[in-house]
Design a protein around this motif. Structure first.
Motif, PDB file in Angstrom:
ATOM      1  N   SER A  29       6.730 -12.025   4.788  1.00 20.52           N
ATOM      2  CA  SER A  29       8.163 -12.197   5.055  1.00 20.52           C
ATOM      3  C   SER A  29       8.667 -13.640   4.149  1.00 20.52           C
ATOM      4  O   SER A  29       9.781 -13.863   4.179  1.00 20.52           O
ATOM      5  CB  SER A  29       8.663 -12.444   6.069  1.00 20.52           C
ATOM      6  OG  SER A  29       7.827 -13.484   7.188  1.00 20.52           O
ATOM      7  N   ASN A  50      12.454 -14.025   3.173  1.00 21.87           N
ATOM      8  CA  ASN A  50      13.220 -15.028   3.608  1.00 21.87           C
ATOM      9  C   ASN A  50      13.759 -15.778   2.480  1.00 21.87           C
ATOM     10  O   ASN A  50      14.718 -16.696   2.661  1.00 21.87           O
ATOM     11  CB  ASN A  50      12.511 -15.918   4.687  1.00 21.87           C
ATOM     12  CG  ASN A  50      12.063 -15.408   5.884  1.00 21.87           C
ATOM     13  OD1 ASN A  50      12.737 -14.417   6.276  1.00 21.87           O
ATOM     14  ND2 ASN A  50      10.835 -15.733   6.290  1.00 21.87           N
ATOM     15  N   ASP A  92      20.735 -11.911   1.113  1.00 21.90           N
ATOM     16  CA  ASP A  92      20.672 -10.826   1.855  1.00 21.90           C
ATOM     17  C   ASP A  92      20.694  -9.337   1.409  1.00 21.90           C
ATOM     18  O   ASP A  92      20.113  -8.539   1.665  1.00 21.90           O
ATOM     19  CB  ASP A  92      21.992 -10.859   2.825  1.00 21.90           C
ATOM     20  CG  ASP A  92      21.664 -12.172   3.875  1.00 21.90           C
ATOM     21  OD1 ASP A  92      20.569 -12.487   4.256  1.00 21.90           O
ATOM     22  OD2 ASP A  92      22.735 -12.465   4.628  1.00 21.90           O
ATOM     23  N   ARG A 118      17.464  -8.597  -0.042  1.00 21.13           N
ATOM     24  CA  ARG A 118      16.512  -8.529   1.127  1.00 21.13           C
ATOM     25  C   ARG A 118      16.718  -7.138   1.548  1.00 21.13           C
ATOM     26  O   ARG A 118      15.675  -6.447   1.887  1.00 21.13           O
ATOM     27  CB  ARG A 118      16.785  -9.582   2.042  1.00 21.13           C
ATOM     28  CG  ARG A 118      16.060  -9.304   3.441  1.00 21.13           C
ATOM     29  CD  ARG A 118      16.510 -10.464   4.506  1.00 21.13           C
ATOM     30  NE  ARG A 118      15.381 -10.088   5.676  1.00 21.13           N
ATOM     31  CZ  ARG A 118      14.948 -11.127   6.487  1.00 21.13           C
ATOM     32  NH1 ARG A 118      15.228 -12.267   6.125  1.00 21.13           N
ATOM     33  NH2 ARG A 118      14.308 -10.607   7.449  1.00 21.13           N
ATOM     34  N   ARG A 119      17.902  -6.846   1.791  1.00 21.78           N
ATOM     35  CA  ARG A 119      18.241  -5.383   2.196  1.00 21.78           C
ATOM     36  C   ARG A 119      17.398  -4.202   1.132  1.00 21.78           C
ATOM     37  O   ARG A 119      16.773  -3.216   1.695  1.00 21.78           O
ATOM     38  CB  ARG A 119      19.552  -5.195   2.389  1.00 21.78           C
ATOM     39  CG  ARG A 119      20.047  -3.838   2.811  1.00 21.78           C
ATOM     40  CD  ARG A 119      21.436  -3.621   3.324  1.00 21.78           C
ATOM     41  NE  ARG A 119      21.561  -2.263   3.987  1.00 21.78           N
ATOM     42  CZ  ARG A 119      22.731  -1.593   3.731  1.00 21.78           C
ATOM     43  NH1 ARG A 119      23.687  -1.758   2.789  1.00 21.78           N
ATOM     44  NH2 ARG A 119      22.802  -0.364   4.320  1.00 21.78           N
ATOM     45  N   GLU A 150      13.737  -4.302   1.618  1.00 20.46           N
ATOM     46  CA  GLU A 150      13.381  -3.532   3.103  1.00 20.46           C
ATOM     47  C   GLU A 150      13.561  -2.216   3.040  1.00 20.46           C
ATOM     48  O   GLU A 150      12.798  -1.504   3.438  1.00 20.46           O
ATOM     49  CB  GLU A 150      14.509  -4.284   4.055  1.00 20.46           C
ATOM     50  CG  GLU A 150      14.062  -5.465   4.530  1.00 20.46           C
ATOM     51  CD  GLU A 150      14.541  -6.167   5.612  1.00 20.46           C
ATOM     52  OE1 GLU A 150      15.891  -5.694   5.978  1.00 20.46           O
ATOM     53  OE2 GLU A 150      14.359  -7.083   6.521  1.00 20.46           O
ATOM     54  N   HIS A 192      13.314   3.017  11.237  1.00 20.90           N
ATOM     55  CA  HIS A 192      13.609   1.734  10.862  1.00 20.90           C
ATOM     56  C   HIS A 192      14.305   1.821   9.394  1.00 20.90           C
ATOM     57  O   HIS A 192      15.334   1.153   9.167  1.00 20.90           O
ATOM     58  CB  HIS A 192      12.437   1.008  10.795  1.00 20.90           C
ATOM     59  CG  HIS A 192      11.975   0.312  12.066  1.00 20.90           C
ATOM     60  ND1 HIS A 192      12.768  -0.446  12.868  1.00 20.90           N
ATOM     61  CD2 HIS A 192      10.938   0.852  12.879  1.00 20.90           C
ATOM     62  CE1 HIS A 192      12.059  -0.709  14.048  1.00 20.90           C
ATOM     63  NE2 HIS A 192      10.766  -0.020  13.996  1.00 20.90           N
ATOM     64  N   VAL A 199      17.965   0.477   8.712  1.00 19.08           N
ATOM     65  CA  VAL A 199      18.248  -0.469   7.474  1.00 19.08           C
ATOM     66  C   VAL A 199      19.433  -0.069   6.465  1.00 19.08           C
ATOM     67  O   VAL A 199      20.408  -0.714   6.106  1.00 19.08           O
ATOM     68  CB  VAL A 199      17.064  -0.640   6.764  1.00 19.08           C
ATOM     69  CG1 VAL A 199      17.520  -1.587   5.497  1.00 19.08           C
ATOM     70  CG2 VAL A 199      16.171  -1.718   7.483  1.00 19.08           C
ATOM     71  N   GLY A 231      22.085  -2.124   8.105  1.00 23.46           N
ATOM     72  CA  GLY A 231      21.785  -3.418   7.338  1.00 23.46           C
ATOM     73  C   GLY A 231      20.777  -4.185   7.668  1.00 23.46           C
ATOM     74  O   GLY A 231      20.259  -4.977   6.897  1.00 23.46           O
ATOM     75  N   ASP A 232      20.148  -3.951   9.019  1.00 20.79           N
ATOM     76  CA  ASP A 232      18.928  -4.654   9.291  1.00 20.79           C
ATOM     77  C   ASP A 232      17.715  -3.619  10.157  1.00 20.79           C
ATOM     78  O   ASP A 232      18.357  -2.598  10.530  1.00 20.79           O
ATOM     79  CB  ASP A 232      19.280  -5.691  10.235  1.00 20.79           C
ATOM     80  CG  ASP A 232      19.947  -5.464  11.510  1.00 20.79           C
ATOM     81  OD1 ASP A 232      20.368  -4.484  11.508  1.00 20.79           O
ATOM     82  OD2 ASP A 232      19.696  -6.240  12.365  1.00 20.79           O
ATOM     83  N   HIS A 233      16.699  -4.189  10.036  1.00 24.34           N
ATOM     84  CA  HIS A 233      15.773  -3.341  10.942  1.00 24.34           C
ATOM     85  C   HIS A 233      15.781  -3.639  12.093  1.00 24.34           C
ATOM     86  O   HIS A 233      16.441  -4.436  12.598  1.00 24.34           O
ATOM     87  CB  HIS A 233      14.412  -3.492  10.151  1.00 24.34           C
ATOM     88  CG  HIS A 233      13.997  -4.981  10.282  1.00 24.34           C
ATOM     89  ND1 HIS A 233      13.598  -5.464  11.254  1.00 24.34           N
ATOM     90  CD2 HIS A 233      13.926  -5.881   9.340  1.00 24.34           C
ATOM     91  CE1 HIS A 233      13.296  -6.847  11.138  1.00 24.34           C
ATOM     92  NE2 HIS A 233      13.602  -7.006   9.760  1.00 24.34           N
ATOM     93  N   ARG A 234      14.793  -2.784  13.057  1.00 27.63           N
ATOM     94  CA  ARG A 234      15.031  -2.966  14.342  1.00 27.63           C
ATOM     95  C   ARG A 234      13.622  -3.778  14.979  1.00 27.63           C
ATOM     96  O   ARG A 234      13.372  -3.652  16.132  1.00 27.63           O
ATOM     97  CB  ARG A 234      15.292  -1.634  15.177  1.00 27.63           C
ATOM     98  CG  ARG A 234      16.637  -1.171  14.820  1.00 27.63           C
ATOM     99  CD  ARG A 234      16.899   0.091  15.780  1.00 27.63           C
ATOM    100  NE  ARG A 234      17.049  -0.375  17.347  1.00 27.63           N
ATOM    101  CZ  ARG A 234      15.912  -0.141  18.107  1.00 27.63           C
ATOM    102  NH1 ARG A 234      14.792   0.463  17.997  1.00 27.63           N
ATOM    103  NH2 ARG A 234      16.148  -0.483  19.460  1.00 27.63           N
TER     104      ARG A 234
END
Length: 177
Positions: A78, A82, A86, A89-90, A93, A154, A158, A162-165
């Protein structure tokens, strides 16, 4: 909305049950080793114990994959995620979950075919027990399908949220470092 909540709860239950099955197979390995030790001490032979332990190890591994992914226990790099904004990053992912899901579904399909032909040709292990191989191989298929479902789950999350779980437990992760 209630149907989505039921689906979410059902998927979370499947991931948890998969982890429980993995733990069950690890305990089965322990029991097989203990039984084999007792058999040696008493002069008996427990035919196929190493084979059964190997089958349980494969089952534990494949059942643990989805649960480990959902709990954030897989090794993930990661540092890059990081360090980027964003939006990037999306995209990364989505790419990672997309590739992972595609590979998992591809593997699941061919694992199913592998087990089918093993059943069709009535293949048995080469050990003293001569067990039908499709039985322990079935755990590979089930675990691979659950992993493919988890990766797809996941990926969809995403894409739309917009984000994973993936849950992260920093305290638990710090013990492994």
């Amino acid at each position: 909305m209630a149907a989505l909540r039921q689906l979410r709860n059902g998927l979370d239950f499947i991931y948890l049950a998969s982890g429980v099955f993995a733990a069950f197979f690890l305990i089965a390995i322990l029991l097989l080793i203990v039984i084999q030790m007792l058999a040696r001490w008493t002069g008996e032979v427990f035919a196929g114990a190493p084979d059964y332990a190997g089958y349980c190890m494969a089952a534990a591994s494949f059942f643990a994959f989805a649960h480990a992914l959902h709990r954030g226990a897989h090794i993930r790099v990661s540092i890059v995620l990081n360090a980027v904004p964003d939006g990037v990053r999306r995209i990364l992912e989505i790419w990672c979950f997309g590739i992972g899901a595609a590979i998992a579904w591809y593997f699941s399909y061919y694992a199913y075919r592998f087990v089918y032909w093993s059943w069709k040709f009535n293949e048995v292990s080469q050990g003293q027990d001569a067990s039908p191989l499709w039985i322990p191989q079935l755990s590979m298929v089930i675990g691979a399908v659950i992993l493919a479902i988890a990766l797809t789950d996941h990926l969809i999350h995403v894409l739309f949220a917009g984000d994973h779980r993936i849950e992260t437990d920093l305290v638990e992760q710090s013990h492994g470092e």
